[in-house]
Design an enzyme around this catalytic site. Structure first.
Site, PDB file in Angstrom:
ATOM      1  N   ASN A 147       0.795  -1.238   0.000  1.00  0.00           N
ATOM      2  CA  ASN A 147       0.000   0.000   0.000  1.00  0.00           C
ATOM      3  C   ASN A 147       0.824   1.284   0.000  1.00  0.00           C
ATOM      4  O   ASN A 147       0.401   2.293  -0.543  1.00  0.00           O
ATOM      5  CB  ASN A 147      -1.026  -0.023   1.135  1.00  0.00           C
ATOM      6  CG  ASN A 147      -0.393  -0.130   2.495  1.00  0.00           C
ATOM      7  OD1 ASN A 147       0.778  -0.485   2.633  1.00  0.00           O
ATOM      8  ND2 ASN A 147      -1.161   0.165   3.522  1.00  0.00           N
ATOM      9  N   GLU A 245       3.316  -4.854  12.330  1.00  0.00           N
ATOM     10  CA  GLU A 245       2.432  -3.707  12.066  1.00  0.00           C
ATOM     11  C   GLU A 245       1.275  -4.260  11.254  1.00  0.00           C
ATOM     12  O   GLU A 245       1.444  -4.606  10.086  1.00  0.00           O
ATOM     13  CB  GLU A 245       3.172  -2.633  11.253  1.00  0.00           C
ATOM     14  CG  GLU A 245       4.282  -1.937  11.998  1.00  0.00           C
ATOM     15  CD  GLU A 245       3.777  -1.064  13.130  1.00  0.00           C
ATOM     16  OE1 GLU A 245       2.582  -0.696  13.153  1.00  0.00           O
ATOM     17  OE2 GLU A 245       4.585  -0.767  14.025  1.00  0.00           O
ATOM     18  N   CYS A 279      -3.636   1.522   6.449  1.00  0.00           N
ATOM     19  CA  CYS A 279      -3.966   0.792   7.677  1.00  0.00           C
ATOM     20  C   CYS A 279      -4.538   1.692   8.763  1.00  0.00           C
ATOM     21  O   CYS A 279      -5.338   1.252   9.585  1.00  0.00           O
ATOM     22  CB  CYS A 279      -2.741   0.063   8.193  1.00  0.00           C
ATOM     23  SG  CYS A 279      -1.292   1.103   8.228  1.00  0.00           S
ATOM     24  N   GLU A 451       7.020   1.947  14.975  1.00  0.00           N
ATOM     25  CA  GLU A 451       7.929   2.417  13.944  1.00  0.00           C
ATOM     26  C   GLU A 451       8.126   3.920  14.101  1.00  0.00           C
ATOM     27  O   GLU A 451       7.328   4.590  14.753  1.00  0.00           O
ATOM     28  CB  GLU A 451       7.361   2.071  12.551  1.00  0.00           C
ATOM     29  CG  GLU A 451       7.228   0.550  12.413  1.00  0.00           C
ATOM     30  CD  GLU A 451       6.998   0.003  11.011  1.00  0.00           C
ATOM     31  OE1 GLU A 451       6.099   0.507  10.326  1.00  0.00           O
ATOM     32  OE2 GLU A 451       7.724  -0.946  10.625  1.00  0.00           O
TER      33      GLU A 451
HETATM   34  P1  NAP Z   1      -0.744  -9.578   3.471  1.00  0.00           P
HETATM   35  O1  NAP Z   1      -1.460 -10.525   2.604  1.00  0.00           O
HETATM   36  O2  NAP Z   1      -0.603  -9.887   4.896  1.00  0.00           O
HETATM   37  O3  NAP Z   1       0.680  -9.360   2.776  1.00  0.00           O
HETATM   38  C1  NAP Z   1       1.701  -8.591   3.352  1.00  0.00           C
HETATM   39  C2  NAP Z   1       3.033  -9.171   2.943  1.00  0.00           C
HETATM   40  O4  NAP Z   1       3.175 -10.466   3.502  1.00  0.00           O
HETATM   41  C3  NAP Z   1       3.208  -9.340   1.444  1.00  0.00           C
HETATM   42  O5  NAP Z   1       4.543  -9.090   1.114  1.00  0.00           O
HETATM   43  C4  NAP Z   1       2.879 -10.807   1.245  1.00  0.00           C
HETATM   44  O6  NAP Z   1       3.423 -11.356   0.076  1.00  0.00           O
HETATM   45  C5  NAP Z   1       3.492 -11.396   2.481  1.00  0.00           C
HETATM   46  N1  NAP Z   1       2.986 -12.720   2.860  1.00  0.00           N
HETATM   47  C6  NAP Z   1       1.819 -13.310   2.510  1.00  0.00           C
HETATM   48  N2  NAP Z   1       1.729 -14.532   3.062  1.00  0.00           N
HETATM   49  C7  NAP Z   1       2.868 -14.740   3.763  1.00  0.00           C
HETATM   50  C8  NAP Z   1       3.376 -15.819   4.540  1.00  0.00           C
HETATM   51  N3  NAP Z   1       2.672 -16.934   4.721  1.00  0.00           N
HETATM   52  N4  NAP Z   1       4.588 -15.692   5.113  1.00  0.00           N
HETATM   53  C9  NAP Z   1       5.316 -14.570   4.948  1.00  0.00           C
HETATM   54  N5  NAP Z   1       4.874 -13.518   4.223  1.00  0.00           N
HETATM   55  C10 NAP Z   1       3.673 -13.596   3.637  1.00  0.00           C
HETATM   56  O7  NAP Z   1      -1.383  -8.151   3.442  1.00  0.00           O
HETATM   57  P2  NAP Z   1      -1.790  -7.304   2.179  1.00  0.00           P
HETATM   58  O8  NAP Z   1      -3.133  -7.726   1.778  1.00  0.00           O
HETATM   59  O9  NAP Z   1      -0.713  -7.295   1.181  1.00  0.00           O
HETATM   60  O10 NAP Z   1      -1.808  -5.833   2.845  1.00  0.00           O
HETATM   61  C11 NAP Z   1      -2.925  -5.335   3.445  1.00  0.00           C
HETATM   62  C12 NAP Z   1      -2.920  -5.559   4.940  1.00  0.00           C
HETATM   63  O11 NAP Z   1      -1.760  -5.009   5.534  1.00  0.00           O
HETATM   64  C13 NAP Z   1      -4.062  -4.876   5.608  1.00  0.00           C
HETATM   65  O12 NAP Z   1      -4.644  -5.737   6.554  1.00  0.00           O
HETATM   66  C14 NAP Z   1      -3.427  -3.676   6.295  1.00  0.00           C
HETATM   67  O13 NAP Z   1      -4.033  -3.160   7.416  1.00  0.00           O
HETATM   68  C15 NAP Z   1      -2.109  -4.175   6.658  1.00  0.00           C
HETATM   69  N6  NAP Z   1      -1.177  -3.040   6.775  1.00  0.00           N
HETATM   70  C16 NAP Z   1      -0.778  -2.618   8.019  1.00  0.00           C
HETATM   71  C17 NAP Z   1       0.062  -1.539   8.151  1.00  0.00           C
HETATM   72  C18 NAP Z   1       0.542  -1.038   9.477  1.00  0.00           C
HETATM   73  O14 NAP Z   1       1.477  -0.262   9.504  1.00  0.00           O
HETATM   74  N7  NAP Z   1      -0.041  -1.425  10.579  1.00  0.00           N
HETATM   75  C19 NAP Z   1       0.500  -0.898   7.020  1.00  0.00           C
HETATM   76  C20 NAP Z   1       0.073  -1.341   5.777  1.00  0.00           C
HETATM   77  C21 NAP Z   1      -0.766  -2.438   5.672  1.00  0.00           C
HETATM   78  P3  NAP Z   1       2.590 -11.347  -1.308  1.00  0.00           P
HETATM   79  O15 NAP Z   1       2.584  -9.938  -1.742  1.00  0.00           O
HETATM   80  O16 NAP Z   1       3.380 -12.225  -2.218  1.00  0.00           O
HETATM   81  O17 NAP Z   1       1.238 -11.883  -1.018  1.00  0.00           O
END
Ligand code: NAP
Ligand code: MG
Length: 468
Positions: A147, A245, A279, A451
């Site tokens: 994002n 995070e 997020c 962070e």
């Molecule tokens: P996600 O599916 O959890 O993916 C995040 C990262 O983790 C991606 O690089 C993904 O790779 C990787 N990943 C997926 N499965 C994994 C596994 N089993 N082991 C290790 N890594 C793995 O989340 P998203 O849909 O991309 O992002 C949206 C989410 O992130 C939302 O829930 C949002 O709130 C959260 N977020 C939180 C913050 C914060 O600062 N708190 C900031 C931004 C986003 P791939 O891309 O290859 O799937």
């Protein structure tokens, strides 16, 4: 179609035996425009080995010298900021205005703030006659979401490197190109070989293997709560430190007597900018029952002015969702909202054009136990929830498994009273200005750790005490 078939480790762009590639898709046209190689487990092993080897000398490199390298990285980002912003528009689909005026300045400002704070930081302290020494853990595995493609990486590697750790980054599959530019900048900055390493490849394979690796000391992850939970298993293999995070479902609490128009637009902006894929977005707008009519009037007027369209156009505010999967996920939530009895006040559909576009959507008659009020949608969807008393507003705001962000708008004394009782990590009171030196991170299932600034640094420091 541009092809990226190399990985960056041990200070160089390295070839791989991998025959698998990830496609990077322009979400405004649905066309793939680049392919990025999927690292093999052998590649990850080599990247981790180079980080492990580099750690020994990086950890004892004087902090000022480490800071000087980070200054060079910052200069490289500043020099290439237009190119990075354009890349973010292409791979994420966010509007060029948001990429240029928010995403890039955010990263540059945060690196500057962390460097300024770092100057004050003491790696050694006296405790009675004892000497407390702070130093790096070792190899940090950074797994980042799509994002904010630049900032999610920056927020990890800036403090990790300053603290004396070395890093292996696995960026999100949707947005690997910004990460590749980051690696080029680091190569040009001349960091010692192995201090920064990049392995592209899917999280479920490359990220999973990397975070389980026995030579990784810290997992630093930003992403969904579901994946975050699964990383406890990976961390348990050799008791790794875990920095998480995760998601959010933050509330904007409007209290009578405050500036309603400001409160409504401020919460709406967080689900319009970046298509709501933020997020800390204020996805639940809480207003007193007798202010609902006025709230609706403000929303109706405001949403008429919002331009949805090609993210490259300078007057576009809302572009497409990052991917087809993300679009489907958001549309599913919209359908769930309708099925559970919430009323669509604005939008509510996919837009009939190429690209993953969804109408900016507002639900009213939302009760806080509905799925759309409990689960993170990560799209341009706002839920308006009404309350009767200030106590009830607070109860609703805190009735969430998340606790990342929040906002209160109202008469000063009451606003602070509510803000103090909110169970979240960041709260803006009457539009207070954020500081990049302040810690960012969540309570409850929004994560562990913080962070930015010195608080971000602390997550990457081991403590050693010499009793003398
Ligand atoms: P996600 O599916 O959890 O993916 C995040 C990262 O983790 C991606 O690089 C993904 O790779 C990787 N990943 C997926 N499965 C994994 C596994 N089993 N082991 C290790 N890594 C793995 O989340 P998203 O849909 O991309 O992002 C949206 C989410 O992130 C939302 O829930 C949002 O709130 C959260 N977020 C939180 C913050 C914060 O600062 N708190 C900031 C931004 C986003 P791939 O891309 O290859 O799937
Ligand atoms: Mg894309």
């Amino acid at each position: 179609m541009k092809l990226y078939d190399k990985l960056f480790y041990d200070g160089q762009w390295q070839t791989t035996d991998s025959k698998d590639f990830l496609e990077v898709v322009d979400s405004a046209t649905e066309e793939a425009f680049a392919k990025v190689v999927q690292a093999t487990h052998a590649d990850v092993d080599k990247a981790v080995a180079s980080a492990k080897q580099a750690f020994t000398s990086w950890n004892v490199t004087p902090p000022e010298k480490r800071a000087a390298y980070v200054e060079k990285i910052l200069a490289g980002i500043e020099k290439r900021q237009t190119e990075i912003a354009d890349t973010i528009v292409n791979e994420l689909g966010t509007s060029s205005t948001y990429a240029k005026e928010s995403q890039l300045p955010l990263s540059i400002g945060e690196i500057k703030s962390t460097l300024a704070e770092f100057k004050k930081f003491k790696f050694e302290e006296e405790i009675d006659d004892a000497l407390l020494i702070k130093e790096g853990f070792g190899v940090v595995a950074c797994v980042t979401p799509w994002n904010y493609p630049l900032n999610q990486i920056q927020r990890k590697i800036t403090p990790a490197l300053l603290a004396g750790n070395t890093v292996v980054v696995n960026p999100a599959s949707n947005t690997p190109l910004t990460a590749i530019i980051y690696a080029e900048i680091i190569e040009e900055a001349g960091l010692p070989n192995g201090v920064f390493n990049l392995v592209t490849g899917s999280g479920s394979d490359t990220g999973d293997y990397l975070t389980k690796h026995p030579d990784v000391a810290v997992i630093s992850f930003t992403g969904s709560t579901d994946v975050g939970k699964s990383l406890y298993q990976n961390a348990s293999t050799n008791i790794k430190k875990l920095v998480l995070e995760l998601g959010g479902k933050s509330a904007m609490v409007y209290l009578k007597g405050g500036d309603l128009e400001y409160a409504v637009k401020a919460s709406a902006d967080t689900v319009l900018n970046n298509q709501g894929q933020t997020c800390s977005a204020l996805t639940r707008l809480l207003v007193p029952e007798d202010k609902l009519a006025e709230t609706k009037a403000i929303l109706a007027d405001y949403y008429q002015t919002i331009k949805v369209g090609d993210p490259k156009d300078s007057d576009t505010m809302v572009g497409p969702m990052v991917s087809s999967d993300q679009m489907k996920r958001v549309l599913n939530y919209i359908e769930k909202g309708k099925a559970e009895g919430a009323e669509v006040f604005i939008g509510g559909h996919r837009i009939d054009r190429p690209g993953y576009f969804i109408e900016p959507t507002v639900f009213i008659n939302v009760s806080n136990d509905m799925t759309i009020a409990q689960e993170e949608i990560f799209g341009p969807v706002l839920s308006v929830i009404t309350y009767k008393t200030q106590e009830e507003a607070l109860e609703i705001a805190n009735d969430s498994v998340y606790g990342l962000s929040g906002a209160v708008v109202g008469p000063s004394e009451a606003a602070f009273e509510v803000a103090r009782q909110l169970r979240t990590g960041n709260i803006t009171v009457n539009g207070g200005k954020r500081s990049a030196k302040a810690p960012f991170g969540g309570y409850k299932e929004s994560g562990i750790g913080r962070e930015n600034g010195l608080y971000g640094l602390e997550d990457y420091l081991e403590l050693k005490v010499l009793f003398r």
